[in-house]
Motif scaffolding. Structure first.
Motif: not given
Lengths: 738, 204
Positions: B8, B56, B59, B61
């Motif tokens: 992440x 996201x 990050x 994801x």
């Protein structure tokens, strides 16, 4: 010119004054009641002919005290500027005709108002002396700069370029300060997209090549005394030798210390191996000098997490509750160190509010984003060792989840703590005649109020960030750089230029015996009658600028060049022995006594308004420009500062039969607006004790009100006067009318 | 938990988006002000707002972003583009992400927008022209036979009047008209797909 006072009163008929009031009557009042030697009216006093009329009287008739009854003292200042005479102004335009209706019913009270302002102006000038100038004024062009960092070096270079010799006192063994320990600085030029050279080496070279700048390394100040123009500083080296130099002004650029990160164990500092502060990372980058930055144990770094607001902007015990301003950009700069080396290094800046003030600002933020620095809005809970690397546990505030990231290096953005010396509220000064060096003090001043500059807030030395930047509460000593407020290098440079300019102005002002901001150019200074002094120390304690010391017999010792001419000492003195040549207990006290007080059967009350000349008086002037009406019973006297209001004026007003007194000062307290910092606050404290006195005279406490007025209170200020008029109507006239 | 999170907040997925998603290079420039999320008329119908999608992506994801239904909900009103202080082409990024998720086969299977878009594409590419009658009927019956009949009956007066004014021909049901050179058209599409596939960088 003869010492004898010859008063000329000049009444203007222009701007509609002649149409609204009987100026011939005012001329006769000036001579008959107020005893002016010459009184004349003129159709248009501020035109060339009117000015010539006054100048002729000064030249030929020996007039040396001039009372100009025309517009507000804030208007036509350049026109009514005569050399070598004392001048007072009666405010007939803004103070009378513009605030009163042009009706038959109002005519009588309007005329009374105008008549009183003539009496007041003539009386004021009668009790004024033309300032003779300060004989103790010393002109010394030398500037002392305390601190050899970016701010201090800039100050020295700028002053030297302007032609003023400079001495730099630096505590450490080298110039450069905090910036010298950085690999690079924030960009200072467009396009603000990459870390740039700090410029420290060039500055040091410029200083070394400049014969006008003397550098004292490994040195501190062990004693600073005197006043602007005649500062004396003992510069002591580590080895113990001391030289004494005289200076005209001082710039304090003592910078900051880094917050102690060992107070942040939850962020792993001191516990996990690769948690460092921003300053430490810059030292690592400096050591790598453009090569890959390695961990302390020599390993490659592939991922870095920056933790913003580490121990700052937090109300936790031991944390700093303010923002240090530079850290977001410093983290971007440091992330770019890694990205420049290797774009594949992952850099994540975890912030709660990204703030990028200063010159590089948003552009630098975008540069960080363009280069792939990740910005995450989050709150870091803790940093723990996780095998070989670190685990940063945090809450992502956008995705609203607790998460974690592994990192090879964690950098903490800790805050700036100003190197402001000792807090003089806690560390008092030694007894008069004795002086010991305090090693924690920067300046080691021998001033009665303490050894260092007063702190404005959170340890930063300043008098007011917005209204008077660089000005401290010690005249002639100016602060710049992070000792004044948290900032980055570019801001510190700008700051240093500003403070230096102030310091050079003060050198020139002090040389001519003139006041510094905000009454710049004022040649008067407080004089006191020693034989009347009771050594009560109020003046030495209350002077907002620490201008008054005490001699060994505990008499006040005025340092004229440190004085800002606010008159707070004059207001403080219970025995009224302190006065200025052009502003004294009498120059105001006699004005209010010379107002014509109608007897009680006429039912015309009188309200005395003492209005701060910096805010309240201009607010009332502006109200007049808007033609806002207020009570014809008000008589307004501008005061330099509410702090200069002596209680005797209130007593005299009550005894003379005034029905109400309004004091209008500036906003006080933490967000004060007072030009003299504490004047308004001191006045409010003094007036809070007036109620008892009033009650003992069987007077209602409502008769004396103290207000905080901002310059923008254009509607409120006249309303407060009208409120007082209403109050008087309710409670009745004062019984003290004769 | 810490060890799972190793990937992440890395740049990997961001780099993939930059390489393979239309206007994907803009994602890193988002400053998380949230104006897009507040401006979107369908904002509260989305699983993730554009602001969240961008975070996201940063990050890392990947699965959550590509299987999100958010990009499919965009109606191209362009409010977000007009308002974004950083001038991100948010609408285009949303469509780019949807397209990318579709090509990878990660987009949500029963997302109606995706279903209709697929239907439209297949209808269009068959003969080079959209067969409106077939597309309309397919749309009516997208949610099952019973529902389709209900919708069709409801829409009958509209169809009849369109037929009367010759805006709709019932003969189209037999195949309909196309462009002159259908096979040439198919060759163009094939070539374009080849070029696109060659451009697409491999990430897992």
């Amino acid at each position: 010119m003869a010492d004898e006072k010859k008063i000329g009163a000049y009444i203007c008929k222009g701007c509609g004054i002649g149409d609204r009031v009987d100026t011939a009557q005012m001329v006769s009042i000036a001579t008959r009641d107020a005893k002016a030697h010459v009184a004349k009216e003129h159709e248009f006093l501020c035109n060339a002919d009117g000015i010539k009329m006054i100048q002729d009287d000064i030249d030929n008739e020996g007039v040396n005290h001039v009372a100009i009854c025309a517009c507000s003292r804030r208007a036509k200042v350049e026109a009514f500027n005569f050399d070598n005479v004392a001048i007072s102004r009666g405010n007939i335009r803004e103070g009378v005709i513009w605030v009163r209706p042009d009706t038959d019913e109002a005519r009588e009270t309007t005329q009374e108002m105008a008549d009183d302002y003539v009496r007041m102006a003539v009386t004021e000038v009668k009790f004024m002396e033309r300032p003779k100038g300060n004989e103790e004024a010393v002109y010394n062009k030398k500037l002392l700069v305390v601190g050899g960092g970016v701010s201090g070096m800039t100050a020295a270079i700028e002053a030297s370029k302007t032609g003023y010799p400079v001495h730099i006192v630096e505590k450490t063994a080298a110039l450069g300060g905090a910036a010298a320990r950085m690999y690079k600085g924030l960009p200072m030029k467009a396009p603000y997209d990459a870390p740039a050279d700090t410029g420290v080496a060039d500055m040091i070279a410029a200083i070394e090549a400049d014969s006008n700048i003397t550098v004292h390394l490994n040195s501190t100040l062990t004693k600073t005394s005197g006043a602007p123009g005649r500062f004396s500083a003992d510069i002591s080296t580590e080895s113990g030798s001391t030289t004494t130099e005289n200076f005209g002004a001082i710039v304090q650029a003592t910078g900051y210390s880094e917050y102690d990160a060992s107070q942040l164990p939850e962020l792993g500092y001191g516990k996990a191996s690769n948690v460092v502060t921003q300053a430490e990372l810059d030292e690592m980058a400096l050591a790598a000098n453009g090569g890959a930055i390695k961990t302390k144990d020599g390993k490659d770094i592939n991922s870095v997490v920056f933790v913003q607001c580490a121990g700052q902007r937090s109300d936790k015990e031991g944390h700093l509750d303010y923002c240090s301003g530079h850290c977001c950009q410093t983290s971007i700069k440091q992330a770019l160190y890694f990205k420049e080396q290797n774009p594949d290094v992952d850099t994540n800046i975890i912030y709660s509010d990204l703030r990028t003030p200063g010159v590089s600002g948003e552009d630098f933020y975008r540069a960080g984003q363009r280069n792939g620095v990740t910005f995450t809005k989050g709150e870091v809970a803790e940093v723990v060792q996780d095998g070989d690397s670190l685990a940063v546990k945090f809450k992502d505030l956008i995705l609203d989840e607790d998460t974690a990231e592994k990192a090879d290096l964690v950098v903490l953005a800790t805050g700036m703590i100003p190197n402001g010396g000792v807090n003089i509220d806690e560390v008092g000064q030694d007894e008069p005649g004795q002086f010991t060096v305090n090693v924690d003090s920067i300046l080691n001043l021998d001033y009665r109020q303490g050894k260092d500059l007063p702190q404005l807030t959170k340890g930063f030395n300043d008098s007011h960030f917005i209204c008077f930047p660089y000005e401290t509460r010690r005249t002639g000593i100016y602060t710049c750089g992070p000792v004044r407020r948290p900032m980055d290098g570019a801001q510190a440079i700008e700051d240093a230029v500003g403070a230096t300019m102030k310091a050079l102005q003060e050198i020139e002002n002090a040389g001519k015996g003139r006041a510094a901001h905000p009454r710049s150019g004022d040649l008067s200074y407080p004089s006191f009658r020693r034989e009347g002094c009771t050594q009560c120390k109020r003046c030495t304690v209350e002077c907002p600028f620490g201008a008054i010391d005490e001699d060994e017999q505990r008499f006040p010792q005025f340092n004229e060049a440190r004085c800002r001419r606010c008159g707070t000492c004059m207001g403080a003195c219970p025995v009224r022995v302190i006065s200025f040549e052009n502003y004294s207990v009498d120059s105001v006290g006699q004005q209010l006594k010379n107002v014509d007080i109608p007897d009680e059967f006429e039912e015309k009350p009188r309200i005395l308004v003492l209005a701060c000349e910096n805010d309240a008086y201009p607010a009332l002037d502006m109200a007049a420009m808007n033609k806002t009406e207020y009570s014809a019973y008000a008589r307004i006297i501008p005061v330099r500062c509410l702090g200069s209001v002596n209680l005797i004026w209130i007593t005299d007003a009550m005894n003379s039969g005034y029905d109400g007194v309004i004091l209008m000062g500036c906003q006080k307290g933490e967000n004060y607006q007072c030009h003299f910092v504490k004047g308004s606050e001191i006045a409010h404290t003094r007036m809070s004790k007036v109620d008892d006195t009033l009650q003992s005279l069987s007077l209602e406490p409502e008769r004396v009100e103290t207000y905080e007025i901002a310059i923008t209170d254009i509607e409120r200020a006249p309303k407060l006067i009208n409120d007082m008029a209403e109050t008087i109507e309710k409670i009745g006239l004062s019984p003290f009318k004769f | 938990m810490a060890s799972d999170a190793i990937n992440y907040y890395r740049n990997n997925f961001l780099k993939e988006v930059e390489a393979n998603v239309e206007e994907g290079a803009w994602v890193k420039m988002c400053m998380q002000c949230g104006v897009c999320a507040g401006s979107c008329p369908l904002g509260n119908a989305w699983e993730h707002t554009p602001q969240k999608i961008f975070m996201m992506i940063r990050a890392g994801k990947r699965d959550e972003v590509l299987s999100s239904d958010a990009m499919w909900m965009c109606t191209s009103c362009y409010n977000c583009i007009a308002r974004c202080p950083r001038e991100l082409p948010i609408t285009h990024i949303m469509h780019g992400l949807a397209n990318y998720a579709h090509r990878l086969g990660l987009a949500p299977k029963n997302q109606p927008t995706r279903k209709f878009a697929t239907m439209f594409w297949n209808n269009l590419t068959k003969k080079g022209r959209v067969n409106e009658l077939k597309l309309g009927i397919a749309l009516y019956f997208m949610n099952g036979l019973v529902n389709g009949i209900k919708v069709a009956i409801k829409a009958m007066p509209l169809g009849m009047s369109m037929m009367k004014t010759k805006r709709l021909s019932p003969m189209e049901i037999l195949g309909g008209h196309g462009i002159k050179d259908t096979s040439g058209f198919h060759a163009i599409l094939k070539k374009a797909r080849e070029i696109e596939d060659a451009k697409m960088k491999k990430f897992d």
